[in-house]
Design an enzyme around this catalytic site. Structure first.
Site, short mmCIF file in Angstrom:
data_model
loop_
_atom_site.label_atom_id
_atom_site.label_comp_id
_atom_site.label_asym_id
_atom_site.label_seq_id
_atom_site.Cartn_x
_atom_site.Cartn_y
_atom_site.Cartn_z
N ASP A 22 0.83 -1.21 0.00
CA ASP A 22 0.00 0.00 0.00
C ASP A 22 0.87 1.25 0.00
OD1 ASP A 22 -2.35 1.39 -0.05
OD2 ASP A 22 -2.83 1.11 2.08
N GLY A 23 0.33 2.31 -0.60
CA GLY A 23 1.01 3.60 -0.57
C GLY A 23 1.66 4.00 -1.90
N GLY A 25 0.26 5.31 -4.53
CA GLY A 25 -0.29 6.61 -4.96
C GLY A 25 0.31 7.75 -4.15
N ARG A 26 0.35 7.58 -2.83
CA ARG A 26 0.89 8.64 -1.96
C ARG A 26 2.39 8.83 -2.17
NH1 ARG A 26 -1.43 6.09 3.26
NH2 ARG A 26 -1.86 4.45 1.74
N TRP A 27 3.09 7.76 -2.46
CA TRP A 27 4.52 7.84 -2.72
C TRP A 27 4.76 8.75 -3.94
CZ3 TRP A 27 7.63 6.74 -6.90
CH2 TRP A 27 9.01 6.62 -6.65
N HIS A 39 2.72 3.19 -9.08
CA HIS A 39 2.44 1.77 -9.34
C HIS A 39 3.61 1.11 -10.07
CE1 HIS A 39 -1.46 2.11 -7.70
NE2 HIS A 39 -1.98 2.84 -8.67
N SER A 67 -7.51 -5.50 -5.19
CA SER A 67 -8.62 -6.04 -4.42
C SER A 67 -9.91 -6.02 -5.23
CB SER A 67 -8.80 -5.24 -3.13
OG SER A 67 -9.46 -4.02 -3.39
N GLU A 69 -12.36 -4.67 -4.40
CA GLU A 69 -12.92 -3.32 -4.20
C GLU A 69 -12.17 -2.27 -5.02
OE1 GLU A 69 -12.23 -5.43 -1.49
OE2 GLU A 69 -14.34 -6.01 -1.37
N LEU A 133 9.77 -21.75 -4.25
CA LEU A 133 8.98 -20.67 -3.63
C LEU A 133 7.62 -20.64 -4.30
CD1 LEU A 133 9.31 -17.62 -2.05
CD2 LEU A 133 9.02 -16.96 -4.40
N ARG A 184 1.93 -4.82 6.22
CA ARG A 184 1.25 -3.79 5.44
C ARG A 184 2.06 -2.50 5.49
NH1 ARG A 184 -5.01 -2.35 4.45
NH2 ARG A 184 -4.66 -0.60 3.06
N ARG A 190 -5.04 -1.75 8.77
CA ARG A 190 -6.24 -2.58 8.58
C ARG A 190 -5.92 -3.65 7.55
NH1 ARG A 190 -7.65 2.58 6.76
NH2 ARG A 190 -7.31 2.85 4.52
C1 IPE Z 1 -5.52 -2.70 -0.18
O1 IPE Z 1 -5.15 -1.41 -0.46
C2 IPE Z 1 -5.60 -3.50 -1.44
C3 IPE Z 1 -4.32 -3.83 -2.05
C4 IPE Z 1 -3.16 -3.67 -1.48
C5 IPE Z 1 -4.40 -4.40 -3.35
P1 IPE Z 1 -6.23 -0.26 -0.64
O2 IPE Z 1 -5.45 1.00 -0.82
O3 IPE Z 1 -7.17 -0.62 -1.72
O4 IPE Z 1 -6.99 -0.29 0.75
P2 IPE Z 1 -7.87 0.79 1.49
O5 IPE Z 1 -8.87 1.28 0.49
O6 IPE Z 1 -6.95 1.88 1.94
O7 IPE Z 1 -8.47 0.06 2.65
C1 IPE Z 2 -1.30 0.10 -3.39
O1 IPE Z 2 -1.14 1.45 -3.48
C2 IPE Z 2 -1.53 -0.59 -4.71
C3 IPE Z 2 -2.92 -1.00 -4.96
C4 IPE Z 2 -3.88 -0.98 -4.10
C5 IPE Z 2 -3.21 -1.47 -6.29
P1 IPE Z 2 -2.38 2.45 -3.54
O2 IPE Z 2 -2.73 2.65 -4.99
O3 IPE Z 2 -3.49 2.00 -2.69
O4 IPE Z 2 -1.71 3.77 -2.98
P2 IPE Z 2 -2.38 4.81 -1.97
O5 IPE Z 2 -2.89 4.05 -0.81
O6 IPE Z 2 -3.46 5.50 -2.74
O7 IPE Z 2 -1.25 5.72 -1.62
MG MG Z 3 -4.02 2.37 -0.77
#
Ligand code: IPE
Ligand code: IPE
Ligand code: MG
Length: 239
Positions: A22-23, A25-27, A39, A67, A69, A133, A184, A190
């Protein structure tokens, strides 16, 4: 004052590590770049971390890549991610064969674009007998969907009363051990619908680092932290 550096014990590593990456986008945002760049760099991190786990002798690596979602995101971002996954698979399948890596997927990949789902199926088949693996990717994956799917498959099979072991045979993770450690990144604490059945006794580790910046050193830090935990599974175990 001399502070003793904590060392990783190679004999007590987790068998199965799962990553909620995760992160991305914010990175990218922090660097004034589009989310897609995050990404792209996140995918580089996936490659590096899988190699690090491989070198350490970890047996199973699960990665939550997309996900069920995440379809709520703009189509452009979703398409970009699917293209990245496609590229990753076409570029890495020979490496999987060379390094004896088995590629598996959790989630309904048949709902993905046809070229990607065909590629996934082909790499699963190509690597199914590999054993050094297991790389288990969550794509179009949701833990609740997985549990419901398992229930429905069991009903279809005419099953009535299932044991835990019977039930696990209907999950995507059939024959896989449960994650010992779930990591995570990005500071969110979460599970976001990840491996809800399998996480029952997983150790959870959260780091503020955004996924594209996560590296071997931080992986080792997480593993050292894991090695200090007292896993009790409900029993009494002296420290
Ligand atoms: C969780 O990240 C799903 C994946 C890592 C693929 P999200 O960025 O989608 O989760 P939320 O929306 O912050 O809970
Ligand atoms: C995780 O990074 C990758 C996926 C969920 C596909 P995010 O895209 O969720 O990045 P943030 O959380 O928006 O920074
Ligand atoms: Mg995210």
């Amino acid at each position: 004052m001399f502070i003793k550096k904590e060392e990783l014990n190679l004999n007590t590593l987790p068998k199965h590590i799962a990553f909620i990456i995760d992160g991305n986008g914010r990175w990218a945002k922090k660097r004034g770049m589009p989310r897609s760049f995050g990404h792209k760099m996140g995918m580089q991190t996936v490659k590096k971390i899988v190699t690090d786990c491989y070198d350490l002798g970890i047996k199973v690596v699960s990665i939550f890549a997309f996900s069920a979602e995440n379809w709520k995101r703009p189509k452009k971002e979703v398409d970009y991610l699917f293209n990245l996954f496609y590229e990753y698979l076409t570029k890495n399948k020979s490496l999987f064969l060379e390094k004896n890596i088995q590629f598996r997927v959790m989630g309904d990949y048949t709902k993905l674009p046809k070229d990607l789902s065909d590629e996934i199926e082909s790499v699963i088949n190509l690597t199914k007998n590999n054993s050094k693996l297991i790389l288990n990717i969550g794509i179009n994956y949701g833990g609740q969907d997985e549990i419901l799917r398992a229930v429905n498959l069991a009903i279809k099979d005419g099953k009535e009363l299932l044991t835990k072991e019977d039930f696990e045979n209907y999950l995507f993770t059939k024959n896989l051990s449960n994650p010992d450690l779930i990591i995570r990144t990005s500071g969110e604490e979460r599970l976001s619908n990840f491996m809800l059945w399998q996480c029952a006794y997983s150790e959870l580790y959260f780091t503020k680092t955004y996924w594209p910046s996560f590296n071997k050193k931080q992986l080792e830090k997480a593993l050292i932290n894991y090695q200090k935990r007292n896993r009790k599974f409900g029993a009494i175990k002296e420290e």
